[in-house]
Write an enzyme that holds these catalytic residues in place. Structure first.
Site, mmCIF file in Angstrom:
data_model
loop_
_atom_site.group_PDB
_atom_site.id
_atom_site.type_symbol
_atom_site.label_atom_id
_atom_site.label_comp_id
_atom_site.label_asym_id
_atom_site.label_seq_id
_atom_site.Cartn_x
_atom_site.Cartn_y
_atom_site.Cartn_z
ATOM 1 N NE ARG A 17 0.981 6.142 5.328
ATOM 2 C CZ ARG A 17 1.101 5.458 4.209
ATOM 3 N NH1 ARG A 17 0.030 5.019 3.584
ATOM 4 N NH2 ARG A 17 2.298 5.190 3.704
ATOM 5 C CG ASP A 18 1.469 1.519 4.209
ATOM 6 O OD1 ASP A 18 0.402 0.975 3.869
ATOM 7 O OD2 ASP A 18 2.443 1.594 3.451
ATOM 8 C CG HIS A 211 6.733 2.643 1.000
ATOM 9 N ND1 HIS A 211 6.363 3.147 2.230
ATOM 10 C CD2 HIS A 211 5.733 1.817 0.617
ATOM 11 C CE1 HIS A 211 5.181 2.650 2.560
ATOM 12 N NE2 HIS A 211 4.780 1.836 1.605
ATOM 13 C CG HIS A 213 3.615 -2.536 -0.162
ATOM 14 N ND1 HIS A 213 2.411 -2.109 -0.662
ATOM 15 C CD2 HIS A 213 3.993 -1.596 0.741
ATOM 16 C CE1 HIS A 213 2.077 -0.958 -0.097
ATOM 17 N NE2 HIS A 213 3.016 -0.617 0.757
ATOM 18 C CB CYS A 244 -1.779 0.477 -1.542
ATOM 19 S SG CYS A 244 -2.785 1.731 -2.320
ATOM 20 C CG ASN A 253 4.048 -1.459 4.490
ATOM 21 O OD1 ASN A 253 4.666 -0.671 3.793
ATOM 22 N ND2 ASN A 253 2.764 -1.331 4.751
HETATM 23 ZN ZN ZN Z 1 2.831 1.144 1.694
#
Ligand code: ZN
Length: 313
Positions: A17-18, A211, A213, A244, A253
């Site tokens: 996803r990310d 979460h 980065h 993002c 990430n």
């Molecule tokens: Zn992220």
């Protein structure tokens, strides 16, 4: 979930996803499926397969429902997806996800820039998603992923009080878990330890994932600080893919391969096999030719003194 599966720390793999939403090229669906299978075969027990957003906005995510169905064929992985609104939640529930994450910016200017919603509008959206879940999909978990909690590219400083107040509000609205995300890579370990400790003291077991980065190279240091604060769910992305797309300059990430090595070296069981995980990168390389992949462990290998926590696998 952690005890049941003989692990100490649950790694939630968010690369599909990310990672994939932040690159312009769309990875072919068949290769995504092979990649997801390889990630699950490596022992990852939670995978965020995609984002239920308008395909006009993110065409790379148009196959999210198909990927959910693909991974739901197996019992050993928890299938999650990102959902920005009620429409996305409906589609994700219908597709058979086991958990959704709703991203919510604690910084209101970031929320307006990102999804064009004020906090009041976001609360209404969360309420209607919870109502739909309660009525028709009672087994699906809902997590609020609070973003920009360690700082914001628009607002700069984000007061810790605002983060806690938002977390309490989310619990009031009926979400099951509240995670904290360093959307733009501003967090430092002292801040991480403080904020997660405070979150846990305010909402207890509803405190969810961390979460991070790695934009400024603090990612794994922040993980260690989160562990100190009692966090047991950590998001990471294979090859460090991601970031993002709405935060200018934000990328990367924390790398799943390096995270598994860190945790296992520290005596924390993840259930993940590093060799199989590194091998899974081949699907990503094939699906996104030319896309740079990060990570130290895939290049350096594990140290000669390395052994998995809880004995060899
Ligand atoms: Zn992220």
């Amino acid at each position: 979930m952690n005890d049941k599966n003989n692990i100490d720390i649950l790694i939630s793999e968010v690369g599909p996803r990310d990672g994939l939403q932040s690159v312009n090229a769309a990875m072919p669906t068949e290769l995504k499926k092979q990649w997801l299978t390889a990630l699950a075969d490596a022992g990852l027990q939670e995978i965020e397969v995609g984002s239920f957003v308008s395909p006009k906005l993110l065409p790379q995510m148009a196959d999210a429902a198909e990927l959910v169905a693909h991974l739901r064929q197996r019992q050993d992985v928890f299938v999650t997806a990102l959902v920005p609104n009620l429409k996305g939640a409906q589609a994700a529930f219908m597709a058979g996800v086991q958990k959704i994450t709703m991203p919510i910016s604690v910084s209101e200017p970031h929320s307006l820039a990102n999804i064009r919603k004020t906090h009041e509008q976001v609360y209404e959206e969360v309420s209607s998603v919870v109502a739909l879940r309660n009525e028709r999909f009672p087994h699906v978990e809902i997590e609020s992923g609070l973003s920009t909690v360690f700082g914001c590219t628009i607002q700069g400083e984000v007061p810790e009080y605002d983060v806690i107040r938002m977390a309490l509000r989310m619990v009031e609205l009926g979400v099951d878990e509240v995670g904290l995300a360093d959307t733009v890579g501003y967090a430092n370990p002292a801040q991480v330890r403080r904020l997660f400790t405070r979150l846990r003291s305010e909402i207890g077991a509803k405190a969810g994932s961390a979460h991070f980065h790695n934009t400024r190279g603090q990612g794994l240091a922040n993980v260690v600080a989160a562990l100190d604060a009692g966090v047991t769910i950590i998001d990471a992305s294979q090859g460090g893919l991601g970031g993002c797309p709405y935060a200018p300059g934000a990328s990367g990430n924390i790398v799943t391969e390096d995270l598994v090595y860190l945790l296992e070296s520290m005596g924390l069981r993840t259930g993940v096999d590093i060799d199989k995980l590194v091998a899974a990168r081949e699907w990503l390389k094939q699906g996104l030719p030319g896309e740079p992949l990060y990570g130290f462990i895939p290049d350096a290998g594990v140290g000669k003194n390395f052994h998995y926590a809880g004995g060899a696998r």
